[in-house]
Design a protein around this motif. Structure first.
Motif, PDB file in Angstrom:
ATOM      1  N   ASN A 323     -19.109   8.671   3.608  1.00  0.00           N
ATOM      2  CA  ASN A 323     -17.878   8.367   2.889  1.00  0.00           C
ATOM      3  C   ASN A 323     -17.724   9.195   1.618  1.00  0.00           C
ATOM      4  O   ASN A 323     -18.524   9.076   0.706  1.00  0.00           O
ATOM      5  CB  ASN A 323     -17.906   6.874   2.549  1.00  0.00           C
ATOM      6  CG  ASN A 323     -16.876   6.494   1.521  1.00  0.00           C
ATOM      7  OD1 ASN A 323     -15.808   7.101   1.450  1.00  0.00           O
ATOM      8  ND2 ASN A 323     -17.201   5.510   0.707  1.00  0.00           N
ATOM      9  N   THR A 325     -14.431   9.376   0.408  1.00  0.00           N
ATOM     10  CA  THR A 325     -13.136   8.939  -0.094  1.00  0.00           C
ATOM     11  C   THR A 325     -13.370   8.333  -1.466  1.00  0.00           C
ATOM     12  O   THR A 325     -14.273   7.527  -1.628  1.00  0.00           O
ATOM     13  CB  THR A 325     -12.567   7.836   0.824  1.00  0.00           C
ATOM     14  OG1 THR A 325     -12.431   8.377   2.122  1.00  0.00           O
ATOM     15  CG2 THR A 325     -11.220   7.340   0.315  1.00  0.00           C
ATOM     16  N   VAL A 327     -11.005   6.465  -3.993  1.00  0.00           N
ATOM     17  CA  VAL A 327      -9.647   6.042  -4.318  1.00  0.00           C
ATOM     18  C   VAL A 327      -9.404   6.035  -5.820  1.00  0.00           C
ATOM     19  O   VAL A 327      -8.283   6.187  -6.262  1.00  0.00           O
ATOM     20  CB  VAL A 327      -9.347   4.639  -3.734  1.00  0.00           C
ATOM     21  CG1 VAL A 327      -9.323   4.713  -2.210  1.00  0.00           C
ATOM     22  CG2 VAL A 327     -10.353   3.604  -4.187  1.00  0.00           C
ATOM     23  N   ARG A 328     -10.475   5.890  -6.594  1.00  0.00           N
ATOM     24  CA  ARG A 328     -10.262   5.758  -8.042  1.00  0.00           C
ATOM     25  C   ARG A 328      -9.805   7.068  -8.682  1.00  0.00           C
ATOM     26  O   ARG A 328      -9.144   7.062  -9.702  1.00  0.00           O
ATOM     27  CB  ARG A 328     -11.541   5.261  -8.722  1.00  0.00           C
ATOM     28  CG  ARG A 328     -11.886   3.826  -8.326  1.00  0.00           C
ATOM     29  CD  ARG A 328     -13.261   3.431  -8.826  1.00  0.00           C
ATOM     30  NE  ARG A 328     -13.715   2.198  -8.205  1.00  0.00           N
ATOM     31  CZ  ARG A 328     -14.462   2.144  -7.110  1.00  0.00           C
ATOM     32  NH1 ARG A 328     -14.846   3.257  -6.502  1.00  0.00           N
ATOM     33  NH2 ARG A 328     -14.830   0.990  -6.595  1.00  0.00           N
ATOM     34  N   GLY A 373      -5.425   3.674   0.221  1.00  0.00           N
ATOM     35  CA  GLY A 373      -6.353   3.202  -0.799  1.00  0.00           C
ATOM     36  C   GLY A 373      -6.030   3.749  -2.178  1.00  0.00           C
ATOM     37  O   GLY A 373      -6.101   3.023  -3.177  1.00  0.00           O
TER      38      GLY A 373
ATOM     39  N   THR B  61     -10.421  -4.816  -1.290  1.00  0.00           N
ATOM     40  CA  THR B  61     -10.571  -3.392  -1.625  1.00  0.00           C
ATOM     41  C   THR B  61     -12.008  -3.117  -2.071  1.00  0.00           C
ATOM     42  O   THR B  61     -12.766  -4.042  -2.353  1.00  0.00           O
ATOM     43  CB  THR B  61      -9.631  -2.977  -2.766  1.00  0.00           C
ATOM     44  OG1 THR B  61     -10.061  -3.619  -3.963  1.00  0.00           O
ATOM     45  CG2 THR B  61      -8.192  -3.361  -2.473  1.00  0.00           C
ATOM     46  N   VAL B  62     -12.358  -1.839  -2.163  1.00  0.00           N
ATOM     47  CA  VAL B  62     -13.711  -1.473  -2.577  1.00  0.00           C
ATOM     48  C   VAL B  62     -13.975  -1.767  -4.053  1.00  0.00           C
ATOM     49  O   VAL B  62     -15.092  -1.601  -4.515  1.00  0.00           O
ATOM     50  CB  VAL B  62     -14.021   0.014  -2.290  1.00  0.00           C
ATOM     51  CG1 VAL B  62     -14.176   0.237  -0.802  1.00  0.00           C
ATOM     52  CG2 VAL B  62     -12.960   0.920  -2.890  1.00  0.00           C
ATOM     53  N   PRO B 284     -14.021   3.105   5.363  1.00  0.00           N
ATOM     54  CA  PRO B 284     -14.919   3.593   4.313  1.00  0.00           C
ATOM     55  C   PRO B 284     -14.167   4.119   3.092  1.00  0.00           C
ATOM     56  O   PRO B 284     -13.221   4.886   3.219  1.00  0.00           O
ATOM     57  CB  PRO B 284     -15.688   4.717   5.014  1.00  0.00           C
ATOM     58  CG  PRO B 284     -15.700   4.309   6.459  1.00  0.00           C
ATOM     59  CD  PRO B 284     -14.347   3.670   6.679  1.00  0.00           C
ATOM     60  N   GLY B 285     -14.598   3.651   1.950  1.00  0.00           N
ATOM     61  CA  GLY B 285     -13.997   4.102   0.694  1.00  0.00           C
ATOM     62  C   GLY B 285     -12.713   3.392   0.350  1.00  0.00           C
ATOM     63  O   GLY B 285     -12.171   3.607  -0.741  1.00  0.00           O
ATOM     64  N   GLN B 286     -12.190   2.563   1.253  1.00  0.00           N
ATOM     65  CA  GLN B 286     -10.912   1.925   0.980  1.00  0.00           C
ATOM     66  C   GLN B 286     -10.982   0.393   1.019  1.00  0.00           C
ATOM     67  O   GLN B 286     -11.030  -0.236  -0.030  1.00  0.00           O
ATOM     68  CB  GLN B 286      -9.834   2.454   1.935  1.00  0.00           C
ATOM     69  CG  GLN B 286      -9.622   3.964   1.820  1.00  0.00           C
ATOM     70  CD  GLN B 286      -8.320   4.398   2.479  1.00  0.00           C
ATOM     71  OE1 GLN B 286      -7.247   3.966   2.106  1.00  0.00           O
ATOM     72  NE2 GLN B 286      -8.407   5.266   3.484  1.00  0.00           N
ATOM     73  N   ILE B 287     -11.017  -0.159   2.219  1.00  0.00           N
ATOM     74  CA  ILE B 287     -10.908  -1.625   2.302  1.00  0.00           C
ATOM     75  C   ILE B 287     -11.739  -2.210   3.435  1.00  0.00           C
ATOM     76  O   ILE B 287     -12.154  -1.513   4.359  1.00  0.00           O
ATOM     77  CB  ILE B 287      -9.441  -2.073   2.550  1.00  0.00           C
ATOM     78  CG1 ILE B 287      -8.816  -1.276   3.710  1.00  0.00           C
ATOM     79  CG2 ILE B 287      -8.617  -1.966   1.311  1.00  0.00           C
ATOM     80  CD1 ILE B 287      -7.452  -1.789   4.138  1.00  0.00           C
TER      81      ILE B 287
END
Lengths: 625, 625
Positions: A323, A325, A327-328, A373, B61-62, B284-287
């Motif tokens: 992963n 990704t 999102v932040r 995201g 969410t992550v 992955p990385g999202q939710i």
């Protein structure tokens, strides 16, 4: 060297490659060269004649950089690695429903040349087994076999970014000995899974398998899949993104035959192998890989190819479910207008007001890709900022892509916020072609509401500041007289009268150039009414200007004339009908000879003004960093 | 509201949720509520008693934000959705080799409760079929069944971020009627695939399946997988990233039973369904997502659950092979020291030199995650910049993660560049715990070379500037006398002597506070030797200071005293032994009364200096924007 030269194999094409990755490739090539085992496929007689020591690796990035080692430019036949690309073609030209009707997407534990068919659905299980690939080959467009062959050659040539041809010897060998495939084709004709003459379908299928390619070609083809269907060398869009996704899905579940489960676990890249000893893998958003080494194992996969992919997946962490990704990172930064102001120069009164009230304006800079995201993060931040903002500028300057999900969510947010106490102001949306859809969605959403959009964040911020100042009854737009000008603060009544005596009132129309870069500086100006823009020439773009500031009533410009009488460092242009006072520097110096306090006062005020601007600029730099 | 309250279900817990996503959930819930079909599982009598109209959706969410609709807090038994988490536990506590020995990773076309085993490898095919899950259940640690049960409860409680218990009624019902699972366990004992008393293994397995959870719990558990194994609510690390990858891989290929191929194609999320009518999916990385709706189809999957996941995947573009990797965004910006300088204030001579030669210093700011593809971009840019740079500052301030691949590649690049004409200087590496590994790799790499590392880019840039200036024979470090100071340019010899008459030479030791924020401003200073730092108090962090500038010989500070005699706006601290000249403002004004040109000249120079600094600050702002 241009990218096409690299592909076409200029002699020292790899000379410019990046050392760390090239070093790794050299090392892995040396290490895996020691692995013996497997044997070249010989079910097609012609394939058995290959030199079993051939071994090449090629990597192509999504922006067309190529890294190679070993026999990366030796031609071989593509075999089953043609299947995912033919499948992509079928999806692209016939659409999903039609293709799904002809061939399924279920993995099967059977061998690649299995004759087992999905009788319930009356179609082969998936496009990576021979039966499925034959059904897909039938979907190549063209009225005649010749046309279909040409279309097929064109597809692969556009994928490889060079002209691809058929290896006639291998083709004839497959045609002569492909009994099992012939059996499969007739089985399929029997249940109407194919509709045309099986011999013609097979001729195209055998030609497709006999395409002569190199590891470099296949790396570029794989990179086209990694690059959402756009060939990274030619920038030619070959497959729609949605179909690339389908192709990768099927490669992922069915690309490595019986080895699928372990491959997904150990290597985890969507991949396809061919019996000529090649394996391709596509890492979405990153690279395409091809390894070529003829000896294959009992499952039909190149022994060294698997070893290289395993190592590369581990070394470079290329597993699909690795992963990265984040999102932040969509939130580049946010600030408020009490600390970072627009390029509009403001009077002390306005600056004081903005320092007090500027917190009501928030600027939120987004960056990177907007997908579910990251958009969720963005909208959550927006909701948080809205709690104590009258205006929020959302700057999309650094957003390079917004997918459908993001556009719809932002559209929903605009609607939801329309009746709140916060006004959303958008900046830099239509500067990038990739945000077309967002512009469209926002205009649709805005129906009935005023959707505020500005060319850039500075223009948006200036507008918000003006709204805030107007609400506070500031003097924007009113006319200033000389004794209201900060620059003359501290002059006695008599001194003020002396200065007024040498002032020339000047009127300019919209678009007039009040002062021009390079001209001798003889006057300085006090703006009494209207606004002006300060523009500098962009030295890297002749003829183009950049607006670096705008100036409103009560402020001065061209002050440097006071000091050295040098030349102007920028153009100043009237934004509208403008009234200003021009002060001759020579006259002022003459005046100062008898009344030195006039000069001391003016210079003191100027220093204070610059110092304040400098303090603000440094604050801004510290916020922007 | 804190995150734990949200999970624990405070009455209006969802009140703060973001409108656009909440709206979507409400809509999809209403739409899918109309879908009938399927029936609750009844092979365990207790499961058949459920209300078939229950329907809840939860998204976590992550970073622990929760969105819910419908019956998202109604308890049900977890059933097969426990399997991936038990598998993660086994990997975490026994390691991959041991786990792979006990259970394979190959998908199977068989039903979830199939008794077919991989006899060649003497293990169940994968951990998502019952046989595999029973083998995994045996790996729970603890000497007694009670201990193992407690450890299991602890695992799931830490995953759900609240205490999880067993639904005794369902557990007893499964225990009484689980004949098929009993048969599977004894088959496995027969071939030593399990080693303990099957009844004890099954008791734990049935308890694991009978855990009482809600859609909210499962969404948080799925989000833990999406968040690389760290629970987003408690920030507790439960699984190592590598094992999360393994769990997701197996969910992806085996999580949806026979529906795997079509699910991968249509939905494309690693997922797991349970016969109680729940489906989880991890992006992955999202939710993490959980849908709960009891009626299941013939393949054992919740009918409404599949409908929701299909729609959500489409609407939010959540397919695994939906690519939002953007390797290019790693390059935040790069600039050269002719345009952006460090915060060190420089003399005119130094500024002129830097304007001419500063291009030899490049600053490259990286951002986001460093993984293979983004690091390749970064290193390629580095190679490009190196062509005409003597120094390159690589700033990692905004890099939040560097994986192993990135660390190794950067290490290789450092070695490769060690003997080139370009010196690499690193900034902001060890400020973030997540870059620990990079620091380590770089120190190892640097063995034998001097690895330059600075706290931040400004300190790195200042060092590079000093190197460049030293090489050009600039006067850094030499002592300035009064007539060399720019501020006094243009004074006549006599005027200069008058000023010298009121100067007080002052000596400070390292660390001495030369002027202090808030003190009355009575002197201004000319620095003759050494450097000083200008520091301001951080108002949001009491007691902490920020260095906003450093000042070298030949420059002035505290000049604002000349104008208004107000108070100091910053601290100035000696960086080393410092000699400076203090000029009393009062004395200067007295002098100017008789010699006004002294004041006019000094103020003129000051204005020019500020104007130049302002021009440079604006250039810097324009580069930084």
């Amino acid at each position: 060297m241009n990218k096409l030269d690299l592909i076409r194999g200029a002699p020292n094409a790899d000379g410019g490659a990046l050392a760390p990755i090239q070093d790794y490739l050299n090392e892995i090539h040396a290490r895996v060269s020691k692995i013996e085992g497997g044997a070249p496929a010989d079910y097609i007689p012609e394939l058995g004649k290959v030199d079993p020591t051939l071994f090449g690796i090629a990597i192509a990035t999504v922006d067309g950089q190529l890294y190679t080692v070993g026999d990366a430019r030796v031609p071989f036949t593509i075999q089953s690695v043609s299947k995912p690309f033919m499948y992509g073609y079928a999806l692209q030209h016939h659409g999903r429903p039609r293709v799904l009707q002809k061939v399924g997407v279920e993995p099967t534990g059977e061998a690649f040349n299995s004759i087992v068919l999905d009788e319930a659905a009356n179609r082969p299980f998936n496009p990576m087994v021979n039966a499925g690939a034959i059904a897909v080959a039938e979907m190549m467009q063209g009225d005649t076999l010749k046309q279909r062959t040409n279309n097929m050659l064109e597809l692969f040539s556009s994928l490889a970014a060079r002209k691809i041809d058929i290896d006639e010897a291998v083709y004839k060998s497959e045609l002569a000995t492909g009994h099992r495939n012939r059996a499969i084709a007739y089985m399929m004709l029997n249940t109407a899974m194919i509709e045309h003459d099986p011999e013609e379908v097979l001729e195209l299928y055998f030609r497709q398998c006999a395409l002569s390619v190199t590891a470099c070609d296949l790396a570029v083809m794989a990179a086209t899949l990694a690059n959402d269907g756009t060939n990274p060398v030619t920038d030619h869009k070959i497959f729609d993104t949605q179909y690339v996704r389908d192709v990768l899905t099927v490669m992922n579940s069915c690309g490595m035959y019986d080895y699928a489960g372990e491959w997904a676990y150990e290597v985890g890249m969507p991949a396809k192998s061919g019996v000529s000893g090649c394996i391709i893998a596509a890492i979405p958003g990153q690279i395409g890989i091809c390894v070529y080494a003829p000896p294959i194992d009992s499952q039909g996969n190149s022994v060294r190819g698997i070893a290289v992919c395993q190592d590369m997946s581990r070394e470079f962490q290329l597993h699909s479910f690795y992963n990265h990704t984040n999102v932040r990172s969509v939130l580049r930064r946010d600030y408020r207008a009490d600390l970072v102001r627009s390029n509009r120069l403001r009077t002390l009164e306005e600056r004081t007001l903005l320092a007090e009230e500027g917190r009501k304006i928030a600027v939120l800079e987004a960056q990177g890709a907007l997908f579910f995201g990251s958009t969720e993060q963005l909208l959550r931040k927006l909701t948080e900022l809205a709690e104590n903002s009258k205006y929020i500028v959302v700057d999309f300057k650094r957003v390079h892509h917004a997918d459908n999900a993001a556009c719809k969510l932002i559209g929903r947010a605009v609607r939801a916020m329309a009746n709140s106490g916060t006004e959303l102001v958008f900046a830099s949306i239509d500067t990038e072609g990739s945000l077309d859809r967002l512009t469209r969605v926002l205009s649709e959403t805005a129906e009935g509401h005023a959707l505020r959009q500005f060319r850039d964040a500075d223009a948006a911020l200036e507008w918000c500041e003006d709204q805030l100042l107007a609400g506070k009854g500031s003097s924007v737009g009113t006319k200033f007289s000389l004794n209201q000008i900060n620059l003359f603060d501290g002059l006695t009544v008599e001194e003020c009268r002396l200065v007024e005596g040498i002032v020339r009132p000047l009127v300019f129309d919209k678009g007039d150039v009040i002062m021009r870069e390079g001209d001798p500086a003889k006057l300085f100006f006090v703006l009494a009414r209207g606004t002006v823009s300060v523009e500098i020439k962009l030295h890297d773009k002749p003829g183009r200007h950049k607006r670096v500031a705008s100036i409103g009533p009560g402020l001065t410009f061209g002050e440097m004339a006071l000091l050295d009488g040098g030349t102007r460092s920028a153009d100043v242009i009237a934004n509208e009908k403008v009234i200003c006072y021009g002060l001759g520097v020579e006259e002022l110096h003459e005046l100062a000879a008898e009344h030195p306090n006039v000069m001391i006062t003016i210079l003191g005020n100027l220093t204070r003004e610059f110092s304040e601007r400098l303090r603000h600029a440094n604050e801004e730099i510290s916020v922007l960093e």
